[in-house]
Design a protein around this motif. Structure first.
Motif, PDB file in Angstrom:
ATOM      1  N   PHE A 131      41.445  46.247  49.385  1.00  0.00           N
ATOM      2  CA  PHE A 131      40.360  45.253  49.390  1.00  0.00           C
ATOM      3  C   PHE A 131      39.690  45.374  50.747  1.00  0.00           C
ATOM      4  CE2 PHE A 131      38.831  40.824  50.112  1.00  0.00           C
ATOM      5  CZ  PHE A 131      37.909  40.793  49.084  1.00  0.00           C
ATOM      6  N   PHE A 132      38.430  45.809  50.738  1.00  0.00           N
ATOM      7  CA  PHE A 132      37.766  46.164  51.996  1.00  0.00           C
ATOM      8  C   PHE A 132      36.276  45.864  51.935  1.00  0.00           C
ATOM      9  CE2 PHE A 132      35.235  49.396  54.268  1.00  0.00           C
ATOM     10  CZ  PHE A 132      35.595  49.107  55.558  1.00  0.00           C
ATOM     11  N   PRO A 133      35.670  45.390  53.016  1.00  0.00           N
ATOM     12  CA  PRO A 133      36.293  44.850  54.232  1.00  0.00           C
ATOM     13  C   PRO A 133      36.744  43.412  53.996  1.00  0.00           C
ATOM     14  CG  PRO A 133      33.892  45.082  54.504  1.00  0.00           C
ATOM     15  CD  PRO A 133      34.189  45.401  53.089  1.00  0.00           C
ATOM     16  N   ALA A 134      38.042  43.216  54.127  1.00  0.00           N
ATOM     17  CA  ALA A 134      38.682  41.987  53.659  1.00  0.00           C
ATOM     18  C   ALA A 134      38.059  40.709  54.245  1.00  0.00           C
ATOM     19  CB  ALA A 134      40.175  42.039  53.968  1.00  0.00           C
ATOM     20  N   ASP A 135      37.874  40.677  55.547  1.00  0.00           N
ATOM     21  CA  ASP A 135      37.383  39.420  56.138  1.00  0.00           C
ATOM     22  C   ASP A 135      35.944  39.136  55.721  1.00  0.00           C
ATOM     23  OD1 ASP A 135      36.485  41.579  57.641  1.00  0.00           O
ATOM     24  OD2 ASP A 135      36.587  40.531  59.563  1.00  0.00           O
ATOM     25  N   VAL A 136      35.115  40.153  55.692  1.00  0.00           N
ATOM     26  CA  VAL A 136      33.698  39.971  55.365  1.00  0.00           C
ATOM     27  C   VAL A 136      33.519  39.564  53.900  1.00  0.00           C
ATOM     28  CG1 VAL A 136      31.478  41.161  55.237  1.00  0.00           C
ATOM     29  CG2 VAL A 136      33.045  41.672  57.103  1.00  0.00           C
ATOM     30  N   TYR A 137      34.368  40.084  53.023  1.00  0.00           N
ATOM     31  CA  TYR A 137      34.229  39.800  51.592  1.00  0.00           C
ATOM     32  C   TYR A 137      35.072  38.629  51.105  1.00  0.00           C
ATOM     33  CZ  TYR A 137      30.923  43.441  50.537  1.00  0.00           C
ATOM     34  OH  TYR A 137      29.771  44.172  50.472  1.00  0.00           O
ATOM     35  N   LYS A 141      40.971  34.112  50.074  1.00  0.00           N
ATOM     36  CA  LYS A 141      40.356  33.268  49.050  1.00  0.00           C
ATOM     37  C   LYS A 141      39.720  34.142  47.960  1.00  0.00           C
ATOM     38  CE  LYS A 141      37.401  29.244  48.866  1.00  0.00           C
ATOM     39  NZ  LYS A 141      36.237  28.605  49.449  1.00  0.00           N
ATOM     40  N   ALA A 142      39.048  35.189  48.380  1.00  0.00           N
ATOM     41  CA  ALA A 142      38.413  36.097  47.411  1.00  0.00           C
ATOM     42  C   ALA A 142      39.468  36.854  46.607  1.00  0.00           C
ATOM     43  CB  ALA A 142      37.500  37.074  48.153  1.00  0.00           C
ATOM     44  N   SER A 147      42.092  37.844  41.519  1.00  0.00           N
ATOM     45  CA  SER A 147      43.374  38.043  40.839  1.00  0.00           C
ATOM     46  C   SER A 147      43.490  37.244  39.551  1.00  0.00           C
ATOM     47  CB  SER A 147      44.538  37.618  41.742  1.00  0.00           C
ATOM     48  OG  SER A 147      44.626  38.461  42.822  1.00  0.00           O
ATOM     49  N   GLY A 148      42.598  36.280  39.348  1.00  0.00           N
ATOM     50  CA  GLY A 148      42.619  35.520  38.092  1.00  0.00           C
ATOM     51  C   GLY A 148      42.418  36.479  36.920  1.00  0.00           C
ATOM     52  N   PRO A 149      41.199  37.005  36.767  1.00  0.00           N
ATOM     53  CA  PRO A 149      40.968  37.951  35.664  1.00  0.00           C
ATOM     54  C   PRO A 149      41.677  39.291  35.857  1.00  0.00           C
ATOM     55  CG  PRO A 149      38.968  37.631  36.982  1.00  0.00           C
ATOM     56  CD  PRO A 149      39.963  36.626  37.465  1.00  0.00           C
ATOM     57  N   TYR A 150      41.794  39.724  37.095  1.00  0.00           N
ATOM     58  CA  TYR A 150      42.401  41.054  37.345  1.00  0.00           C
ATOM     59  C   TYR A 150      43.863  40.880  37.782  1.00  0.00           C
ATOM     60  CZ  TYR A 150      37.841  42.786  36.428  1.00  0.00           C
ATOM     61  OH  TYR A 150      36.666  43.072  35.773  1.00  0.00           O
ATOM     62  N   LEU A 170      49.974  37.997  53.606  1.00  0.00           N
ATOM     63  CA  LEU A 170      51.228  38.482  53.021  1.00  0.00           C
ATOM     64  C   LEU A 170      51.949  37.414  52.199  1.00  0.00           C
ATOM     65  CD1 LEU A 170      52.623  40.742  55.902  1.00  0.00           C
ATOM     66  CD2 LEU A 170      51.554  41.464  53.763  1.00  0.00           C
ATOM     67  N   SER A 171      51.504  36.163  52.339  1.00  0.00           N
ATOM     68  CA  SER A 171      52.164  35.104  51.576  1.00  0.00           C
ATOM     69  C   SER A 171      51.775  35.152  50.095  1.00  0.00           C
ATOM     70  CB  SER A 171      51.816  33.735  52.161  1.00  0.00           C
ATOM     71  OG  SER A 171      50.438  33.477  51.927  1.00  0.00           O
ATOM     72  N   PHE A 172      50.740  35.876  49.758  1.00  0.00           N
ATOM     73  CA  PHE A 172      50.285  35.943  48.363  1.00  0.00           C
ATOM     74  C   PHE A 172      50.948  37.138  47.676  1.00  0.00           C
ATOM     75  CE2 PHE A 172      46.672  36.878  45.269  1.00  0.00           C
ATOM     76  CZ  PHE A 172      47.083  35.914  44.370  1.00  0.00           C
ATOM     77  N   ASP A 173      51.576  36.871  46.542  1.00  0.00           N
ATOM     78  CA  ASP A 173      52.421  37.920  45.946  1.00  0.00           C
ATOM     79  C   ASP A 173      51.645  39.111  45.364  1.00  0.00           C
ATOM     80  OD1 ASP A 173      51.452  36.719  43.681  1.00  0.00           O
ATOM     81  OD2 ASP A 173      53.400  36.315  42.774  1.00  0.00           O
ATOM     82  N   LYS A 174      50.346  38.994  45.233  1.00  0.00           N
ATOM     83  CA  LYS A 174      49.562  40.134  44.740  1.00  0.00           C
ATOM     84  C   LYS A 174      49.181  41.081  45.882  1.00  0.00           C
ATOM     85  CE  LYS A 174      49.600  39.059  40.442  1.00  0.00           C
ATOM     86  NZ  LYS A 174      48.626  38.292  39.688  1.00  0.00           N
TER      87      LYS A 174
END
Ligand SMILES: O=C(O)C(=O)C[C@H](O)[C@H](O)COP(=O)(O)O
Length: 208
Positions: A131-137, A141-142, A147-150, A170-174
């Motif tokens: 997922f790139f660029p993570a902070d900008v996109y 939260k994004a 991860s809902g639909p995907y 890292l706390s998010f399991d996906k």
């Protein structure tokens, strides 16, 4: 992909150092720091002319799992893999790179940032993406929203990750692992032959 040794090693490591080599003489220090910290993996970027030589040198001992980053063409993927790269990372979805890696059974992590990108990744048979660029996109939260639909996708966010926000990601399991240049960079290694770089890694290993 989720049973592949590269996936399993990333899941264990949780940190993916992203390294651009402009001087090969620092590579033995880089390798030692990573091995000493039980973080035996590195992504060497095609942001310098020395990428292939660095991949070859870092792969030689067999102690590190070396990947190639910033891969934008099939030619780069071929050269990287022929010289020891065990995984490929791209800033975007490059179909010829993805198809080549799949043919070779080499894990490939193309960059995505939108639902459209994720749909293309899914159609190419991928279940792990960068997922790139993570902070900008939109950061974590994004990723949570996507991860809902995907729900079948795992993510390796990069871009703007640092010691202050990595634990949250890292706390998010996906999230398989986080990547970035903040983990180990040539500029820092150069300063004092790796002492400061080693201290940074000490700290990061406690956080992750
Ligand atoms: O070159 C690539 O293939 C990329 O995908 C981009 C990198 O992942 C980010 O540029 C790392 O960002 P920082 O950790 O903020 O320096």
């Amino acid at each position: 992909m989720k049973q592949h040794p590269v996936y399993l090693k990333m899941k264990e490591a949780r940190l993916l150092p992203l390294y651009t080599a402009t001087d090969l003489t620092y590579l033995p220090i880089v390798e030692k720091i990573l091995v000493d910290h039980s973080l035996p993996l590195i992504e060497v970027t095609f942001r310098s002319d020395l990428a292939v030589a660095a991949i070859k040198q870092l792969s030689a001992s067999g102690d590190l799992m070396v990947g190639a980053g910033t891969v934008k063409t099939k030619e780069q993927a071929v050269a990287a893999i022929e010289n020891g790269a065990q995984f490929i990372v791209s800033p975007a979805i490059v179909p010829e790179v993805v198809l080549y890696c799949k043919e070779k059974n080499i894990p490939v992590f193309p960059g995505v940032a939108t639902p459209g990108d994720l749909q293309r990744a899914l159609e190419l048979g991928l279940d792990v993406v960068k997922f790139f660029p993570a902070d900008v996109y939109g950061g974590l939260k994004a990723i949570k929203a996507l991860s809902g639909p995907y729900f079948e996708m795992s993510f390796v966010p990069t871009g703007g990750i640092n010691k202050n926000n990595l634990a949250e990601y890292l706390s998010f399991d996906k999230i398989l692992a986080v990547g970035g240049s903040f983990i180990l960079s040539e500029d820092v290694v150069k300063e004092d032959n790796g002492e400061k770089a080693s201290l940074i890694l000490d700290e990061l290993m406690k956080i992750k």
